[in-house]
Design an enzyme around this catalytic site. Sequence first.
Site, short mmCIF file in Angstrom:
data_model
loop_
_atom_site.label_atom_id
_atom_site.label_comp_id
_atom_site.label_asym_id
_atom_site.label_seq_id
_atom_site.Cartn_x
_atom_site.Cartn_y
_atom_site.Cartn_z
N ARG A 12 0.87 -1.21 0.12
CA ARG A 12 -0.10 -0.21 0.04
C ARG A 12 0.94 1.07 0.15
O ARG A 12 2.00 1.20 0.53
CB ARG A 12 -0.89 -0.08 1.26
CG ARG A 12 -1.92 -1.01 1.30
CD ARG A 12 -3.24 -0.75 2.24
NE ARG A 12 -2.70 -0.54 3.58
CZ ARG A 12 -2.80 0.15 4.49
NH1 ARG A 12 -3.72 1.15 4.17
NH2 ARG A 12 -2.44 0.02 5.62
N ILE A 85 3.86 3.49 10.74
CA ILE A 85 2.53 3.97 11.17
C ILE A 85 2.63 5.79 11.73
O ILE A 85 3.77 5.75 12.10
CB ILE A 85 1.92 2.99 11.98
CG1 ILE A 85 2.78 2.97 13.28
CG2 ILE A 85 1.66 2.08 11.38
CD1 ILE A 85 2.14 2.36 14.52
N TYR A 147 7.04 9.81 16.14
CA TYR A 147 7.20 9.59 14.90
C TYR A 147 8.39 10.35 14.34
O TYR A 147 9.44 9.86 13.71
CB TYR A 147 6.07 10.09 13.83
CG TYR A 147 6.05 9.63 12.51
CD1 TYR A 147 6.00 8.58 11.98
CD2 TYR A 147 6.76 10.77 11.54
CE1 TYR A 147 5.83 8.40 10.33
CE2 TYR A 147 6.72 10.42 10.24
CZ TYR A 147 6.08 9.34 9.59
OH TYR A 147 6.41 9.02 8.48
N PRO A 177 11.04 11.36 2.66
CA PRO A 177 9.75 11.96 1.72
C PRO A 177 8.96 13.15 2.49
O PRO A 177 9.18 13.22 3.78
CB PRO A 177 8.76 10.93 1.74
CG PRO A 177 9.57 9.85 2.08
CD PRO A 177 10.65 9.97 2.91
N TYR A 179 5.27 15.51 2.49
CA TYR A 179 3.98 15.03 2.65
C TYR A 179 3.67 14.50 1.25
O TYR A 179 3.72 14.95 0.10
CB TYR A 179 3.00 16.33 2.94
CG TYR A 179 2.97 16.42 4.66
CD1 TYR A 179 4.40 17.15 5.13
CD2 TYR A 179 2.11 15.96 5.24
CE1 TYR A 179 4.52 17.33 6.35
CE2 TYR A 179 2.33 16.18 6.78
CZ TYR A 179 3.41 16.80 7.18
OH TYR A 179 3.63 16.93 8.50
N ILE A 180 3.12 12.95 1.22
CA ILE A 180 2.77 12.35 0.15
C ILE A 180 1.40 11.96 -0.01
O ILE A 180 0.97 11.79 1.37
CB ILE A 180 3.78 11.14 -0.02
CG1 ILE A 180 5.10 11.47 0.07
CG2 ILE A 180 3.45 10.44 -1.34
CD1 ILE A 180 5.93 12.38 -0.93
#
Length: 240
Positions: A12, A85, A147, A177, A179-180
């Site tokens: 995913r 997560i 996170y 990365p 914000y994807i």
Amino acid sequence: MSKVAIVTGGTRGIGLSITRALRDEGYEVAATYHGNDEAALKCADETGAKTYKFDVCDYDACVQGVQQIEADMGPAAILVNNAGITKDGTLHKMSPDSWHDVIETNLTSCFNMSRAVINSMRGQQFGRIINISSINGQKGQFGQTNYSAAKAGIIGFTKALALESAAKGITVNAICPGYIETDMTKQMRPEVLDMIVKQIPVSRMGKPEEIAGLVVFLSSDKAAFMTGATFTANGGQYMV
Ligand code: CAA
């Protein structure tokens, strides 16, 4: 013979794009996942990757999972530690579970999976370990002490393992990365996400393929001189 790549959380989001991109380049791909069987079936069907269900927080499960993958497909040449997560919340409201779950899933998983493949890579005198960190591990983010700590930890882990592995033909790199467009950012409150997108100089979120392309490059022979590096792909939101 095609090289074998393992992509954790590979069914995913950014992981699925990485699985797809590596398949398109001719790699055999083992995409691991934890919960969503439906997404895994769809991923296998669409990309031709093999999927494996185990918990990357569990060391023994990772060792057994890698043994199974290597028995089915051959020794892993590439490991993409992508599984992650969020459990966002300010520290003064954060539960110990939200702290530990995020550290285990995002950071300890990198140890578990790297430990499971490293001796085989050392034996092959070749390996590519690519760890998916985050812009928020570089700059910190309101509501993400767990996170940001895990993702910053990945950068230190990457550099230390790169030093240990350089003489064995194994490169270890981190990608941060921004914000994807994935299910992870879809979980955010729309007004909070809108506020963040306004701070991105290219005026949009990133696409998963824009991370996957970098993974393909770092997996290739052309990237042999790059190790211990931290690559940002964040639309200019944070320049290091
Ligand atoms: N800086 C300073 N102050 C801030 C702030 C910020 N960035 N964001 C919020 N505040 C302030 C608010 O203005 C508010 O102040 P007042 O009470 O004076 O009005 C106070 O802090 C509380 O803010 P919230 O109402 O947002 O608090 P909440 O408890 O309802 O929500 C939160 C907290 C869920 C963490 C929410 O702030 C949030 O979603 N933040 C964004 C977290 C984020 O960016 N997650 C990224 C997920 S995707 C990902 O992580 C992928 C990746 O790698 C990039």
